[in-house]
Design a protein around this motif. Structure first.
Motif, PDB file in Angstrom:
ATOM      1  N   ALA A  85      12.866 -24.882 -27.799  1.00 12.58           N
ATOM      2  CA  ALA A  85      13.645 -26.043 -27.846  1.00 12.58           C
ATOM      3  C   ALA A  85      13.207 -26.681 -28.656  1.00 12.58           C
ATOM      4  O   ALA A  85      14.620 -27.358 -29.812  1.00 12.58           O
ATOM      5  CB  ALA A  85      12.598 -26.803 -26.648  1.00 12.58           C
ATOM      6  N   HIS A  86      12.267 -26.003 -30.095  1.00 11.89           N
ATOM      7  CA  HIS A  86      12.510 -26.534 -31.326  1.00 11.89           C
ATOM      8  C   HIS A  86      13.715 -25.614 -32.168  1.00 11.89           C
ATOM      9  O   HIS A  86      13.938 -26.370 -32.632  1.00 11.89           O
ATOM     10  CB  HIS A  86      11.692 -25.419 -32.228  1.00 11.89           C
ATOM     11  N   VAL A  87      13.994 -24.483 -31.860  1.00 15.51           N
ATOM     12  CA  VAL A  87      15.133 -24.088 -32.407  1.00 15.51           C
ATOM     13  C   VAL A  87      16.070 -23.657 -32.495  1.00 15.51           C
ATOM     14  O   VAL A  87      17.092 -25.161 -32.921  1.00 15.51           O
ATOM     15  CB  VAL A  87      15.338 -22.825 -32.504  1.00 15.51           C
ATOM     16  N   THR A  88      16.159 -24.741 -31.103  1.00 13.52           N
ATOM     17  CA  THR A  88      17.569 -25.046 -30.782  1.00 13.52           C
ATOM     18  C   THR A  88      17.712 -26.432 -30.961  1.00 13.52           C
ATOM     19  O   THR A  88      18.974 -27.588 -31.156  1.00 13.52           O
ATOM     20  CB  THR A  88      18.248 -25.359 -29.046  1.00 13.52           C
ATOM     21  N   SER A  89      17.116 -27.089 -31.299  1.00 12.07           N
ATOM     22  CA  SER A  89      16.593 -29.078 -31.727  1.00 12.07           C
ATOM     23  C   SER A  89      17.052 -28.755 -33.724  1.00 12.07           C
ATOM     24  O   SER A  89      17.674 -30.138 -34.280  1.00 12.07           O
ATOM     25  CB  SER A  89      15.396 -29.640 -31.617  1.00 12.07           C
ATOM     26  N   MET A  90      17.177 -27.645 -33.817  1.00 13.78           N
ATOM     27  CA  MET A  90      17.410 -27.132 -35.352  1.00 13.78           C
ATOM     28  C   MET A  90      18.406 -26.651 -35.800  1.00 13.78           C
ATOM     29  O   MET A  90      19.087 -27.433 -37.007  1.00 13.78           O
ATOM     30  CB  MET A  90      16.248 -26.291 -35.998  1.00 13.78           C
ATOM     31  N   ALA A  91      18.846 -25.905 -34.506  1.00 11.39           N
ATOM     32  CA  ALA A  91      20.546 -25.553 -35.262  1.00 11.39           C
ATOM     33  C   ALA A  91      21.705 -25.810 -34.219  1.00 11.39           C
ATOM     34  O   ALA A  91      21.332 -26.823 -32.987  1.00 11.39           O
ATOM     35  CB  ALA A  91      20.191 -23.761 -34.333  1.00 11.39           C
ATOM     36  N   PRO A  92      23.120 -26.026 -34.852  1.00 17.76           N
ATOM     37  CA  PRO A  92      24.090 -26.578 -34.374  1.00 17.76           C
ATOM     38  C   PRO A  92      23.937 -25.414 -33.238  1.00 17.76           C
ATOM     39  O   PRO A  92      23.843 -24.133 -32.735  1.00 17.76           O
ATOM     40  CB  PRO A  92      25.535 -25.341 -35.181  1.00 17.76           C
ATOM     41  N   PRO A  93      24.523 -25.498 -31.882  1.00 19.20           N
ATOM     42  CA  PRO A  93      24.653 -25.310 -30.473  1.00 19.20           C
ATOM     43  C   PRO A  93      25.629 -23.961 -30.516  1.00 19.20           C
ATOM     44  O   PRO A  93      26.281 -23.485 -31.543  1.00 19.20           O
ATOM     45  CB  PRO A  93      25.889 -25.693 -29.567  1.00 19.20           C
ATOM     46  N   PHE A  94      24.362 -23.235 -29.947  1.00 20.68           N
ATOM     47  CA  PHE A  94      24.925 -21.642 -29.734  1.00 20.68           C
ATOM     48  C   PHE A  94      24.844 -21.009 -28.098  1.00 20.68           C
ATOM     49  O   PHE A  94      24.355 -22.048 -27.483  1.00 20.68           O
ATOM     50  CB  PHE A  94      24.339 -20.792 -30.860  1.00 20.68           C
ATOM     51  N   GLN A  95      25.671 -19.779 -28.031  1.00 21.66           N
ATOM     52  CA  GLN A  95      25.888 -19.076 -26.840  1.00 21.66           C
ATOM     53  C   GLN A  95      24.326 -18.419 -26.757  1.00 21.66           C
ATOM     54  O   GLN A  95      24.519 -17.812 -25.461  1.00 21.66           O
ATOM     55  CB  GLN A  95      27.287 -19.097 -26.789  1.00 21.66           C
ATOM     56  N   ARG A  96      25.013 -17.095 -27.780  1.00 27.61           N
ATOM     57  CA  ARG A  96      24.249 -15.957 -28.076  1.00 27.61           C
ATOM     58  C   ARG A  96      23.325 -16.263 -28.902  1.00 27.61           C
ATOM     59  O   ARG A  96      23.746 -16.345 -30.073  1.00 27.61           O
ATOM     60  CB  ARG A  96      25.555 -15.147 -27.812  1.00 27.61           C
TER      61      ARG A  96
END
Length: 169
Positions: A85-96
């Protein structure tokens, strides 16, 4: 548009990372390069700052990838259950996600995010641990990293830093 995430500590960025990123760039439209453990620097396992690692990566990749890429720092949480959750909050959206780290693979798998483990490039010699060991021993480490990384490490006196912080009082 498919965006992939590749996370590493890059202590330092080396030819193995470069090889993996060149292969990933043929599979996605954009790559997010996450600098893991971004808060750590100036210790024997993490001698370089996040900013220095960003310089190593961006200079090494100039004109080398057929796709757009973003380099972002990602600090550790020390709470694995919350890390994705932390990584996804810091990064642009990604699929893989692209990673061969067993913990990273497991954490993203649990969140049902596709993970691909790319083949590592000459893993025995191309690892940050081996490169730092060679730096400390005065060995030949330069051939294991892209030339721009050598330039950054020389610019910041990185070998001298590593030798100094590895000493005892």
């Amino acid at each position: 548009m498919e965006r992939g995430l590749y996370i590493g500590r890059f202590q330092p960025y080396h030819n193995g990372h470069q090889s993996v990123l060149e292969r990933i760039s043929k599979q996605v439209d954009e790559i997010i390069i996450g600098i893991g453990s971004a808060q750590f620097s100036h210790d024997i396992n993490n001698p370089f700052t996040a900013g220095e690692r960003i310089m190593m990566i961006t200079r090494s990749l100039e004109g080398r990838l057929p796709c757009r890429y973003y380099v972002i720092p990602i600090e550790d949480l020390q709470r694995n259950a919350l890390w994705v959750a932390h990584v996804t909050s810091m990064a642009p959206p990604f699929q893989r996600v692209f990673s061969s780290n067993p913990l990273v693979v497991q954490l993203f798998h649990e969140r049902r995010i596709e993970v691909e483990s790319p083949d590592m490039y000459e893993r025995d010699s191309h690892s940050g641990t081996e490169i730092r060991k060679r730096m400390l021993a005065g060995g030949d480490w330069q051939k294991l990293v892209p030339r721009p990384v050598v330039d950054v490490i020389e610019e910041i006196h990185g070998v001298e830093r590593l030798c100094r912080i590895s000493g005892t009082d």
